[in-house]
Scaffold this active site. Sequence first.
Site, short mmCIF file in Angstrom:
data_model
loop_
_atom_site.label_atom_id
_atom_site.label_comp_id
_atom_site.label_asym_id
_atom_site.label_seq_id
_atom_site.Cartn_x
_atom_site.Cartn_y
_atom_site.Cartn_z
N CYS A 147 -2.39 17.24 -15.03
CA CYS A 147 -3.02 16.22 -15.85
C CYS A 147 -4.19 16.89 -16.57
O CYS A 147 -5.04 17.52 -15.92
CB CYS A 147 -3.53 15.08 -14.98
SG CYS A 147 -2.27 14.43 -13.86
N CYS B 42 -7.80 16.34 -15.26
CA CYS B 42 -7.99 16.46 -13.80
C CYS B 42 -9.41 16.90 -13.42
O CYS B 42 -9.98 17.82 -14.00
CB CYS B 42 -7.00 17.47 -13.25
SG CYS B 42 -7.15 17.67 -11.47
N ARG C 137 -15.70 9.51 6.65
CA ARG C 137 -14.42 9.92 6.06
C ARG C 137 -14.48 11.31 5.44
O ARG C 137 -15.54 11.75 4.99
CB ARG C 137 -13.92 8.90 5.05
CG ARG C 137 -14.90 8.48 3.99
CD ARG C 137 -14.55 7.05 3.54
NE ARG C 137 -15.43 6.56 2.51
CZ ARG C 137 -16.60 5.97 2.75
NH1 ARG C 137 -17.05 5.85 3.99
NH2 ARG C 137 -17.34 5.53 1.76
N LYS D 48 -19.02 7.73 -4.85
CA LYS D 48 -18.43 6.68 -5.70
C LYS D 48 -19.28 5.43 -5.65
O LYS D 48 -19.72 5.02 -4.57
CB LYS D 48 -17.02 6.35 -5.20
CG LYS D 48 -16.05 7.49 -5.35
CD LYS D 48 -14.66 7.05 -4.95
CE LYS D 48 -13.67 8.19 -5.10
NZ LYS D 48 -13.89 9.29 -4.17
N ASP E 116 -14.16 11.53 -14.82
CA ASP E 116 -15.24 12.41 -14.35
C ASP E 116 -15.68 13.33 -15.48
O ASP E 116 -14.93 13.61 -16.41
CB ASP E 116 -14.73 13.25 -13.16
CG ASP E 116 -14.54 12.39 -11.92
OD1 ASP E 116 -15.31 11.42 -11.76
OD2 ASP E 116 -13.61 12.68 -11.14
N ARG F 106 -18.34 14.02 2.68
CA ARG F 106 -19.48 13.49 1.90
C ARG F 106 -20.00 12.19 2.49
O ARG F 106 -21.19 11.99 2.59
CB ARG F 106 -19.01 13.25 0.46
CG ARG F 106 -19.97 12.50 -0.40
CD ARG F 106 -19.61 12.62 -1.85
NE ARG F 106 -19.51 13.99 -2.24
CZ ARG F 106 -18.62 14.47 -3.12
NH1 ARG F 106 -17.75 13.67 -3.70
NH2 ARG F 106 -18.60 15.75 -3.42
N TYR F 107 -19.09 11.31 2.86
CA TYR F 107 -19.49 10.00 3.40
C TYR F 107 -19.49 10.07 4.92
O TYR F 107 -18.82 10.91 5.50
CB TYR F 107 -18.50 8.93 2.93
CG TYR F 107 -18.33 8.88 1.43
CD1 TYR F 107 -19.26 8.23 0.63
CD2 TYR F 107 -17.24 9.49 0.81
CE1 TYR F 107 -19.12 8.19 -0.75
CE2 TYR F 107 -17.09 9.45 -0.56
CZ TYR F 107 -18.02 8.80 -1.34
OH TYR F 107 -17.87 8.77 -2.70
N ASP G 254 -17.75 8.04 -10.13
CA ASP G 254 -18.04 9.05 -9.10
C ASP G 254 -19.23 9.87 -9.62
O ASP G 254 -19.12 10.53 -10.67
CB ASP G 254 -16.79 9.95 -8.91
CG ASP G 254 -16.62 10.34 -7.47
OD1 ASP G 254 -17.63 10.39 -6.75
OD2 ASP G 254 -15.47 10.62 -7.07
N ARG H 286 -10.10 18.44 -10.76
CA ARG H 286 -10.00 19.77 -10.14
C ARG H 286 -9.34 20.77 -11.09
O ARG H 286 -8.65 21.69 -10.66
CB ARG H 286 -9.26 19.68 -8.81
CG ARG H 286 -9.96 18.77 -7.86
CD ARG H 286 -9.55 18.84 -6.41
NE ARG H 286 -10.24 17.75 -5.74
CZ ARG H 286 -9.64 16.63 -5.32
NH1 ARG H 286 -8.33 16.49 -5.43
NH2 ARG H 286 -10.33 15.67 -4.78
N CYS I 244 0.81 20.67 -8.05
CA CYS I 244 0.94 19.29 -8.52
C CYS I 244 2.28 19.08 -9.21
O CYS I 244 2.89 20.03 -9.68
CB CYS I 244 -0.17 18.99 -9.53
SG CYS I 244 -1.78 19.00 -8.77
S1 SF4 Z 1 -4.98 14.51 -11.34
FE1 SF4 Z 1 -5.17 16.68 -10.87
S2 SF4 Z 1 -4.72 16.84 -8.69
FE2 SF4 Z 1 -3.91 14.87 -9.41
S3 SF4 Z 1 -1.77 15.31 -9.98
FE3 SF4 Z 1 -3.01 15.46 -11.82
S4 SF4 Z 1 -3.46 17.62 -11.93
FE4 SF4 Z 1 -2.83 17.25 -9.85
#
Ligand code: SF4
Length: 356
Positions: free
Chosen positions: A120, A123, A107, A327, A283, A103-104, A320, A125, A116
């Site tokens: 979370c 998350c 990087r 960001k 996000d 994107r940038y 973001d 993703r 994972c």
């Molecule tokens: S934020 Fe998402 S990618 Fe990061 S550890 Fe938690 S579940 Fe996994």
Amino acid sequence: MLKNTGFCDRYIIMKNWQKEYSKSIRNIDEIPSHLVDKDISSLKRVSEKYPFFSNRYYLNLVSNHPELKPVIIPDERELEDNTGLEDPLGEEIDSPVPGIVHRYPDRVLFLTHNICPIHCRYCTRKRILGKNVNFGKNTWDRGIKYIESHKEIFDVLISGGDPLLLNNSEILYLLEKLKNIEHVGLVRIGTRVPAAFPERINSELINTLKQFIPLYMNIHFVHPLEITEEVKTACLRLSGAGIILGAQIVLLKGINDNVETLKILLRELLKIGVKPYALFHPDNTRGTAHFRLSIDKGISIVHKLRGFISGMAVPNYMVDLYRGGGKVEICYNYIKSKDGDTYEIENYEGKHFEYR
Ligand code: SF4
């Protein structure tokens, strides 16, 4: 069902992390009952769409500290949120080859897999967690080739999923390949492992990583209760091996959106050798509306930190932007007026000063 044994008892850092990881919990029925205060069938419905997953260390931590419950325990509000986006950051739009987000200008993000230490609930993703996403050596090799052929790439952030859940030979493979690319000057690992599964930080991993210093690691934390003795040991082992540690924190309604909690977290991080680097506004991911707070509230929290605690402890507050906007640092505006080359500037206490 995991027994709530009062797991304040020291958790022993185990050498065999794979064995420990294989005992992770996926089944809602195995969550300690005091963490499930709603109809369990509704949590099962949530988990069908957004799978529940936790290693035992973190689930036991939550079991002892229900303040951390929203981090990993499914919530029926996840299914009610239609406002968020599946891919809020537009990572798929900016992906020239699978596993790479470019994107940038200088990087790239290098996605290694989608595994994972915990899932979370907030998350970004969320769309790929627990799903069968095809990362692997062939995909990595395509990503490495892409980086080799783009001489403008200076900085590679290896993330996922969590790269520290690869085995040591895979980590060695990736780091060797990336560090050998002449124009790549900076390799960073983005990880939740030291904070959420510290038994992974064993001597074999340290010996693997320290061959590649300078190596930067951004560790994801959200709450001071995550800084246990085991996490402290893990972080000190990493920094002792020469790895430069930073923290990225997600600002989350109901978890850490208050000055006192953040103040403790930021100071505790410095005490274990981790420099708070970024505080991310949550996000706009589908299924996470209940974690979101206003940007005004985020600015106000950071404003009440800056100047009141060591500058080393204050991270940059970042938003973001949607669909690949990138960001942006969001700050309180301390410049109150300007007349020619004379500025009126407010200090951290709210007093105004003239500055030429
Ligand atoms: S934020 Fe998402 S990618 Fe990061 S550890 Fe938690 S579940 Fe996994």
